[in-house]
Design an enzyme around this catalytic site. Structure first.
Site, mmCIF file in Angstrom:
data_model
loop_
_atom_site.group_PDB
_atom_site.id
_atom_site.type_symbol
_atom_site.label_atom_id
_atom_site.label_comp_id
_atom_site.label_asym_id
_atom_site.label_seq_id
_atom_site.Cartn_x
_atom_site.Cartn_y
_atom_site.Cartn_z
ATOM 1 N N SER A 176 -13.852 54.106 11.065
ATOM 2 C CA SER A 176 -14.595 52.965 11.512
ATOM 3 C C SER A 176 -14.516 51.734 10.589
ATOM 4 O O SER A 176 -14.929 50.653 10.994
ATOM 5 C CB SER A 176 -16.069 53.365 11.647
ATOM 6 O OG SER A 176 -16.609 53.733 10.393
ATOM 7 N N SER A 225 -13.732 57.639 7.746
ATOM 8 C CA SER A 225 -13.707 56.198 8.040
ATOM 9 C C SER A 225 -13.214 55.288 6.935
ATOM 10 O O SER A 225 -12.961 54.114 7.187
ATOM 11 C CB SER A 225 -15.092 55.734 8.476
ATOM 12 O OG SER A 225 -15.272 56.033 9.828
ATOM 13 N N LYS A 278 -18.193 46.027 4.229
ATOM 14 C CA LYS A 278 -18.296 46.543 5.593
ATOM 15 C C LYS A 278 -19.692 46.203 6.102
ATOM 16 O O LYS A 278 -20.669 46.291 5.337
ATOM 17 C CB LYS A 278 -18.078 48.064 5.566
ATOM 18 C CG LYS A 278 -18.118 48.724 6.934
ATOM 19 C CD LYS A 278 -17.789 50.220 6.842
ATOM 20 C CE LYS A 278 -17.800 50.902 8.197
ATOM 21 N NZ LYS A 278 -17.439 52.328 8.141
HETATM 22 N N1 GLN Z 1 -14.160 58.928 13.354
HETATM 23 C C1 GLN Z 1 -15.242 59.740 12.907
HETATM 24 C C2 GLN Z 1 -16.420 59.593 13.813
HETATM 25 O O1 GLN Z 1 -16.325 58.873 14.742
HETATM 26 C C3 GLN Z 1 -15.595 59.386 11.485
HETATM 27 C C4 GLN Z 1 -16.376 58.149 11.396
HETATM 28 C C5 GLN Z 1 -16.806 57.834 10.004
HETATM 29 O O2 GLN Z 1 -16.301 58.375 9.037
HETATM 30 N N2 GLN Z 1 -17.793 56.964 9.931
HETATM 31 O O3 GLN Z 1 -17.437 60.171 13.626
#
Ligand code: GLN
Length: 483
Positions: free
Chosen positions: A150, A174, A75
């Site tokens: 994400s 995410s 990532k």
């Molecule tokens: N969707 C969540 C956020 O926007 C989690 C994102 C993540 O785990 N990086 O904060």
């Protein structure tokens, strides 16, 4: 080849059924063909092929390590020497880190070959991968749908067979949510088990590096290599690491599985409810004892998470000022203008929303009412989860309330988007390990994910249950149609 388990690929390399160069070319070829998914931000063919040639030399001499010759992807939140680390943002579009993240290094030491960096929501903020400066990632099961976020690029890459596994990060879901949307297995380890050093910070008390792969067995194999103390990460925990592969085949007869009522609320998609109930029956047949549990504080998970995540993000992202880090605006006439314009140009809409929200929550006059309050609520949520986990080994439910939504759907309503994490954020608030594995498909052919949350450092139990489930089901080996 790309449909094989990690163990089979490792064996094929050792027995010279295939060379690392062939394998690397095979995956690079697939990545190029699947360009339309937009799963990658950067691909480094040259470096990958020279690393593969090196791996072949080692393999020829029966040398090397467990992953020697295996192609992977990171990532783009993990710092890598010799490649840009953009974090999905214009702010870091040209950023080249002088060092690699600990997990990048550990996988490299095991012989893995990095093919490239995967697409992601900007600074890991999002649940659809539509907040990336580099464009959205499409879902390999249906390209009109989102991949989740994400870590959407890593999820789509693994699901489409572009790499055998990839790294991800999980601050509120995410790793698990895109894993569920793309029909793969994803693990968020216990906070502190896997080093965060070199992983661009979003909300440091919630951030955790994780793995996205094709099966629980593959997750266990990779966890063996990345878990463990790192002196560069002050929250890393110094304790012995078990062999996660050794416990995969334990019987489930002594396992207690807790089902919280809130995970089966009538608003949850019907196909998902049916799939999860069917999965519970599979575990019962394997000997697990299923009991109902209660998590009355669940309605506070999302508000508590977003207060803490935005507050920490506003502080972490203050370093991107165009001076120390990040995009620098042209022709600014004062320091103030330089910083303001660099940040205005470098950050996207969602990141700005969170910085503004976080700054507001931390400002004097609001701090006590929001941030401090959220910290107290966080403690209560942790205690409630610990109490439930003293009665059962794992908490089970769907990973997400719906399957992957359409690209562009809900884009104008951030709070709708935030609710995509309704089942995943609790594990981060309490630092607990959790994983998502495929548990079926909706009537429209989209994958469904099942989540297991365990006690601190109970990765062995989580992987044991997941592996056992995958031995008697074939959801995890079902692939999307060739692209
Ligand atoms: N969707 C969540 C956020 O926007 C989690 C994102 C993540 O785990 N990086 O904060």
């Amino acid at each position: 080849m790309h449909a094989q388990s990690l163990r089979t690929l490792i064996k094929a390399l050792r027995q010279k059924q295939i060379s690392s160069t062939e394998l690397t070319k095979h995956y690079l070829d697939r990545i190029n063909k699947a360009n339309e998914l937009n799963a990658f931000i950067a691909i480094d063919e040259k470096h990958a092929l020279s690393a593969a040639a090196n791996a072949d030399k080692l393999l020829k001499n029966r040398d090397g390590n467990i992953l020697t010759g295996i192609p992977i992807a990171h990532k783009d939140i993990f710092c890598t020497e010799n490649m840009t680390t953009t974090c999905g943002s214009k702010m870091l579009e040209n950023f080249e880190s002088p060092y690699s993240a600990t997990i990048v290094k550990r996988l490299e030491q095991q012989g893995a070959i990095v093919l490239g960096k995967t697409n992601m929501d900007e600074f890991a903020m999002g649940s659809a991968n539509e907040n990336s400066y580099f464009g959205p990632v499409k879902n390999p099961w249906n390209k009109a749908h989102v991949s989740g976020g994400s870590s959407g690029g890593s999820a789509a890459a693994v699901a489409a067979g572009l790499v055998p596994f990839a790294t991800g990060s999980d601050t509120g879901g995410s790793v698990r949510q895109p894993a569920a949307f793309c029909g793969i297995s994803g693990l968020k380890p216990t906070y502190g088990l896997v080093s965060r050093f070199g992983m661009v910070a979003y909300a440091s008390s919630l951030d955790q590096a994780g793995i996205m792969a094709n099966s629980a067995e593959d997750l266990a194999l990779v966890l063996n290599m990345i878990a463990g103390f790192d002196e560069h990460d002050s929250t890393s925990i110094d304790q012995p690491i078990p062999d996660y592969l050794a416990s995969l085949n334990r019987p489930l007869t002594s396992m207690r599985v807790g089902l919280p009522g809130c995970f089966f609320h009538p608003d949850i998609d019907n196909d998902i409810q049916a799939a999860i109930h069917a999965a519970v029956r599979v575990l019962e047949q394997a000997g697990a004892k299923v009991v109902d549990v209660n998590l009355p504080l669940h309605s506070l998970w999302i508000p508590c998470y977003y207060v803490i995540a935005c507050a920490e993000a506003s502080s972490n992202l203050s370093r991107y000022d165009g001076i120390r880090f990040g995009h620098r605006t042209a022709n600014a006439e004062s320091l103030r203008e330089l910083i303001t314009r660099s940040r205005t140009e470098g950050f996207g809409v969602e990141v700005k929303r969170r910085i503004l929200t976080g700054t507001h929550l931390l400002s004097s006059g609001y701090f006590d009412d929001y941030y401090l309050q959220a910290q107290k609520v966080r403690r209560m949520i942790q205690e409630e989860l610990h109490e439930v986990l003293s009665q059962v080994d794992v908490i089970l439910g769907p990973t997400t309330p719906s399957c992957a939504f359409k690209l562009g759907e809900k884009i104008t309503d951030p709070t709708q988007r935030y609710l995509a994490d309704i089942f995943t954020v609790a594990a981060n608030l309490a630092g607990l390990p959790a994983l998502s594995i495929p548990a079926g498909f909706s009537k429209t052919g989209l994958p469904i994910g099942m989540q297991l949350i365990g006690k601190h450092f109970s990765e062995q139990s989580l992987l044991n249950i997941a592996h056992n489930y995958q031995q008697s089901t074939s959801w995890h080996t079902t692939r999307p149609k060739e692209l």
